[in-house]
Scaffold this motif. Structure first.
Motif, short mmCIF file in Angstrom:
data_model
loop_
_atom_site.label_atom_id
_atom_site.label_comp_id
_atom_site.label_asym_id
_atom_site.label_seq_id
_atom_site.Cartn_x
_atom_site.Cartn_y
_atom_site.Cartn_z
N GLY B 13 0.93 -1.53 0.24
CA GLY B 13 -0.09 -0.68 -0.15
C GLY B 13 0.87 0.88 -0.02
N VAL B 14 1.89 1.24 1.30
CA VAL B 14 2.83 2.54 1.17
C VAL B 14 3.19 3.02 -0.27
CG1 VAL B 14 4.58 3.14 1.87
CG2 VAL B 14 3.02 2.43 3.48
N LEU B 15 4.00 1.62 -1.14
CA LEU B 15 4.95 1.92 -2.27
C LEU B 15 3.98 2.07 -3.22
CD1 LEU B 15 6.81 -1.59 -2.38
CD2 LEU B 15 7.86 0.71 -1.95
N VAL B 16 2.60 1.82 -2.89
CA VAL B 16 1.60 2.58 -4.25
C VAL B 16 1.52 3.91 -4.30
CG1 VAL B 16 -0.67 2.48 -5.44
CG2 VAL B 16 0.70 0.21 -5.11
N ALA B 17 0.78 3.82 -2.85
CA ALA B 17 0.72 5.92 -2.80
C ALA B 17 2.25 6.24 -3.55
CB ALA B 17 0.32 5.82 -1.16
N ALA B 18 2.99 6.05 -2.97
CA ALA B 18 4.28 6.96 -2.78
C ALA B 18 4.12 7.16 -4.47
CB ALA B 18 5.41 6.32 -2.38
N ILE B 38 6.31 1.80 -7.99
CA ILE B 38 5.05 0.95 -8.36
C ILE B 38 4.78 -0.54 -9.02
CG2 ILE B 38 2.99 1.23 -9.94
CD1 ILE B 38 2.63 3.55 -9.93
#
Lengths: 943, 135
Positions: B13-18, B38
């Motif tokens: 989740g964090v990697l996608v958001a960033a 991503i």
């Protein structure tokens, strides 16, 4: 299937000849034309062997399944109609090849010319002997393409290129309509087999699809046969070499539309819509072409418009939907092919020997070139429909039929208009022969050069003219059996009773014919005055209208693209991410608990620490994005944590891959940053950041949620169990991941290494040309923006890297060899080798390393893909499906028992491609930075 | 108590958001970084579809009956390599675009770069080429 081999040979011969000529394109003109003539003659012999049975009523045919699910079969069939057209295609083809040999100069690209000509011949032959309408479409499109190549043969001439484009746009566009029409026809008739369709005419005519079928098929026929208002491409196609005009644009390709009308007559003809449309279009085209032809000055342009007119007459005759009219059409197809090809070749001779095709500069050539004059004058007389030539008989037959159809309810209208058309035909024929060969020379220079060519050039037109004469003198002997049989097939009603002769007594047709001849003579006599009137009229130019239409379409298509496809990456990405978020929210509406029931694994403290590190690094990447060098360090932290995760979760192969890719990626980004700005200013307004931040958070929460929902549920049954069970027994390896890559899913892997190879080559293409133009100027103006280390190649690093190189290579070989059974394999080994070499670049500089690199990256990519493909094809050669692997165990003294597997060879292909792609990307990038740095240094040196 | 499942899901989740946030930025380099993040997330996600298993790598052995799922691993292995290919291509594309236009704005807007920074705007417009002009 008794004739299967003959039919197949017949249709493949021209293509084989085209291929042979293309392969031997370096050879001499005689070789090219020899192959083409040989193939045409052989085709004629084959066709002659079929002629007896076909005229006797047999229909040789053969079928091979091709794509049965689509109804597309390779069905070939020769009935009398196909026989006649195939005879024209091969016979006139042979004449044109002989003529073309002498017409082209030795230095021209004769290989390309004759190869395209043979390609066309094969395609055209395919149209007339195809027994499946979908197959016919394939050949139909091929003729458009071959015609495009041939019209544009003289690529350096703008008019040739424009003419080729126009012909392709019009006939190709009509071809699209034809595809629609044929598919609907097949649906309406319930089959795509031609013979079946022809028997189901009544079903098709009663079908609600009939109007659509008729419209679309007629569009295809009218565009191909240059009917008004699609006629304009044909005069512009005259930019082609004259043999091409004689072959494609008079005798064969433009008759494809006429052929199709005749072919589909039993299915389409007879209805009111058909009769009215086809007759009217044909009539208008006939008169229009004849009138325009009278006022053109370029010999080939006159012939082009006369062809349009004659095609109009053929279409009109077929439109009558009467048996006797169809017979006239069939006979006129033969006549027209003979005299028009002869006339085109004569025009070619005149141009060849005088240097001009402008009839206003020529005249009185009969004295200088008597043979050509005799040939062309006789052919023109046949075109005018004068007795005792073939053209006279078919024109009489045509005029005789006209009163039988009351156009607009007026029985006299059609005879009158047809006579008008015939009058102008006489007029332009007289003018062509009269102004060209008789009277006084208008200009001295072309006349002084003029002389008859050698026999090689006039033999072909003379032979065709002889045919045109004999078709008038002995029609019953020469053509009646064929014409009768063809008419029987066209109407589907059997061979009709008929008599072909010059004299039928005094009847309406003869009177109309006399009026036409008298009127034509009058037109010829008053030509100068009429020309003045014509030129003052200022008629619209079709080419300008065509261009304007295209420009209009272009403008609107551009507007439509910009409106629907915003040229902004940011906005498009925003929309894409928004849609993804929406889809997840929409899917979640289905309900169900977020958390599943799977037993979770408690995390160890070091894992939690790693997780914290990853979150912190990710936050730092976002927060510190302006300091690009530091960001790379954060990125590598993330990559490292992910590699550790793979180690923890039982994926040693992934961990090895991830860590080596990580090294390569960071090196790549570092090199790119060398040239890119390192501390750019902020661009985004705070409001936009909030908006993007909100969307990003939403995406993160949603996808994290999906991941959580997935991870907390047990997986369903999957095919993985099969892979685990068969890896050792079927694939010969214990590392199931590697066996999956090189065996179970080797086709995927093959695709992926090809993609990787293409990416590498794409990078090469982008960077190799970067040294020119605006980007080249920027590269030379580049200045280092950070202090460089005074020591370019630190001794410690250089020495260490050289010691490490053999060690790393050993590790790579080890990883590669054990890959089938233990973690490792081609992908990982290639990445490790790449890192080993890149360290050399880093330590010792680009030049030093590049000189010593024992291979070229392009070759690596190419060989890699080839080796992988060859492994797959090798399996096929042994009778197994593509990419089936093979393995066995052997034992040698000293070494002991060992395994050999073809998968190892495939993995070698993977290894080579990956190594090549990675090295190509990084080496090119470092090369370009090197160039920039050098330019910067020399700039400073001068300053 | 924290589970491995939570760690992986939240990391994704964090990697996608960033990654999404960076991909929406206007500078090519940031977009490349965003795509990289991503890609990490997608690869992790694909890998996680085989579920998290500890200490049982998919190396076949007569004595073992339970393994981690090999199929997602094979797919992710090639995905990692392809990710490199894609990243490399996008980076080079961005570089060439920058060299060609003098701007590293993703939509080609000519926003001048910081004069202190690399190829400054004033340098970038050096049109007459001294080296090539000399015979």
């Amino acid at each position: 299937m008794a004739y299967a081999l003959t039919l197949l040979t017949l249709v493949t011969l021209p293509f084989a000849a085209a291929l042979a000529i293309a392969v031997l394109h370096q050879a001499s003109r005689a070789v090219h034309s020899g192959i083409a003539a040989g193939a045409s003659a052989a085709g004629l012999v084959l066709l002659a062997s079929l002629a007896g049975p076909v005229i006797g009523g047999a229909v040789p045919s053969a079928t091979w399944q091709w794509v049965p699910t689509l109804g597309l079969d390779l069905t070939l069939m020769v009935d009398p109609l196909g026989l006649m057209f195939a005879g024209l295609i091969l016979g006139i083809g042979l004449a044109v090849v002989i003529f073309g040999h002498f017409y082209l100069y030795a230095g021209e690209a004769t290989g390309r010319f004759f190869a395209s000509l043979m390609l066309f011949q094969g395609a055209m032959l395919g149209i007339v002997i195809a027994g499946n309408v979908l197959l016919l479409l394939v050949f139909w499109e091929m003729t458009s393409l071959a015609s495009f190549l041939l019209i544009g043969f003289w690529q350096h001439k703008a008019e040739a290129r424009q003419g080729a484009r126009m012909a392709l746009a019009v006939t190709g566009g009509g071809g699209l309509a034809l595809i629609g029409g044929m598919v609907l026809l097949g649906i309406a008739a319930g089959s795509f087999d031609l013979a079946t369709i022809l028997l189901r005419g009544d079903i098709v005519k009663d079908s609600p699809l009939y109007p659509a079928i008729l419209t679309l098929i007629l569009l295809g026929c009218f565009t191909k046969s240059a009917q008004f208002p699609f006629h304009f491409w044909l005069p512009h196609a005259m930019a082609a070499p004259t043999p091409v005009s004689a072959y494609l644009h008079s005798a064969t390709m433009v008759k494809a539309g006429v052929f199709l009308l005749a072919r589909l007559w039993p299915v389409l003809a007879g209805t009111e819509a058909y009769t009215l449309t086809v007759t009217t279009v044909g009539l208008v085209t006939m008169i229009f072409g004849a009138v325009v032809a009278l006022f053109r000055h370029d010999l080939k342009s006159i012939l082009a418009y006369s062809t349009i007119s004659q095609l109009g007459m053929l279409v009109m005759l077929l439109g009558f939907s009467l048996e006797a009219a169809a017979l006239a059409a069939v006979l006129h197809i033969l006549n027209h092919a003979a005299f028009k090809a002869a006339l085109f070749m004569s025009a070619g001779i005149v141009e060849h020997e005088t240097g001009t095709r402008d009839i206003r500069r020529l005249g009185g050539l009969a004295k200088a070139m008597p043979i050509t004059a005799a040939v062309a004058t006789l052919a023109a007389a046949s075109m005018a429909g004068l007795p005792p030539l073939g053209g006279f008989i078919s024109k009489e037959l045509m005029l005789y039929q006209t009163p039988k159809l009351a156009l607009l309810g007026l029985p006299w209208l059609l005879p009158v208009l047809a006579t008008v058309g015939a009058t102008f035909s006489v007029g332009y024929s007289l003018r062509l022969a009269g102004h060209l060969f008789f009277g006084q020379p208008r200009e001295a220079e072309p006349h002084a050069r003029a002389h008859d060519p050698g026999i090689g050039m006039w033999a072909a037109p003379a032979f065709l003219t002889l045919l045109a004469v004999l078709l008038g003198l002995i029609p019953m002997l020469l053509a009646a059996p064929l014409v009768g049989a063809v008419t029987g097939v066209v109407t589907g009603a059997g061979v009709p009773e008929f008599d072909l002769a010059l004299w039928h007594g005094v009847n309406l047709a003869l009177i109309l014919s006399l009026i036409a001849v008298a009127g034509g003579a009058l037109l010829f006599w008053q030509h100068r005055a009429l020309l003045g009137l014509w030129e003052r009229a200022g008629l619209p130019d079709a080419k300008r209208m065509f261009k304007a239409t295209f420009a209009f379409a272009d403008t609107w298509v551009r507007k439509a693209i910009v409106a629907t496809h915003t040229p902004s990456l940011q906005r498009m990405l925003l929309a894409s991410f928004g849609v993804i978020a929406f889809l997840i929210v929409d899917g979640a509406q289905a309900g169900g608990a977020l958390t599943g029931t799977r037993t979770l694994i408690p995390a160890s403290p070091p894992a939690i620490a790693a997780w914290v590190l990853l979150i912190a690094a990710t936050a730092a990447v976002v927060n510190d994005a302006r300091n690009r060098l530091r960001v790379l360090i954060y990125i590598s932290v993330i990559g490292l944590v992910i590699s550790l995760a793979f180690v923890q979760f039982s994926a040693p192969d992934l961990a090895l891959t991830q860590i080596s890719v990580e090294v390569v990626t960071i090196l790549l980004l570092l090199l790119a940053l060398h040239l890119l700005p390192k501390n750019p200013p902020y661009l985004s307004a705070p409001s936009r950041k909030w908006r993007d931040g909100a969307l990003a958070t939403l995406c993160g929460v949603l996808i994290g949620g999906v991941a959580w929902a997935m991870l907390t549920r047990d997986p369903g049954a999957s095919i993985s169990a099969f892979h685990l069970a068969n890896a050792k027994s079927g694939g010969g390896g214990t590392n199931v991941v590697n066996v999956t890559l090189v065996d179970f899913r080797a086709f995927d892997t093959l695709g992926e290494i090809i993609v990787l190879g293409i990416a590498g080559l794409g990078i090469f293409a982008l960077l190799d040309s970067a040294a020119t133009g605006a980007s080249g100027a920027r590269l030379r103006a580049w200045r280092a923006d950070m202090p460089l280390s005074p020591e370019r190649h630190p001794m410690m690093l250089v020495m260490a890297s050289r010691i490490i190189l053999p060690l790393t290579l050993t590790v790579a070989i080890f990883l590669f060899l054990r890959g089938h059974n233990q973690p490792g394999g081609g992908f990982i080994a290639a990445l490790v080798v790449a890192v080993a070499f890149l360290v050399q670049y880093l330590a010792a500089g680009f030049d030093w390393s590049d000189e010593r690199l024992p291979f070229g990256e392009h070759q690596l990519i190419g060989w890699g893909v080839l080796v992988a493909m060859a492994t797959g094809l090798g399996a096929m050669a042994l009778g197994s499906p593509f990419l089936t692997s093979w393995f066995d165990y052997f034992s040698l003294p000293l070494i002991g028992k060992f395994e050999l597997a073809s998968a190892m060879l495939f993995d070698t292909g993977v290894f080579l491609t990956v190594l090549g792609a990675v090295m190509l990307a990084l080496a090119q990038l470092s090369h370009i930075s090197q160039r920039a740095a050098r330019a910067a240094q020399s700039g400073e040196g001068r300053a | 108590m924290m589970s491995y499942e939570f760690l992986v899901a939240s990391a994704i989740g964090v990697l996608v958001a960033a990654g999404v946030f960076l991909a929406l930025r206007a500078r090519t380099f940031q977009v490349v970084l965003g795509l990289t993040l991503i890609s990490y997330a997608v690869n992790l996600f694909l890998f996680a579809s085989g579920r998290l298993v500890i200490g049982r790598p998919p190396i076949w052995d007569k004595a073992v009956s339970n393994y981690a799922d090999p199929l997602p691993q094979a797919l992710v292995l090639t995905a990692i390599v392809i990710t490199f290919g894609m990243t490399a291509f996008v980076v080079i594309l961005a570089l060439r675009g920058f060299l060609e236009s003098g701007s590293d704005h993703v939509d080609g807007d000519t926003v001048p770069c910081d004069p202190q920074d690399g190829m400054a705007a004033k340098n970038a417009t050096v049109a007459p080429d001294v080296e090539d002009a000399q015979p």
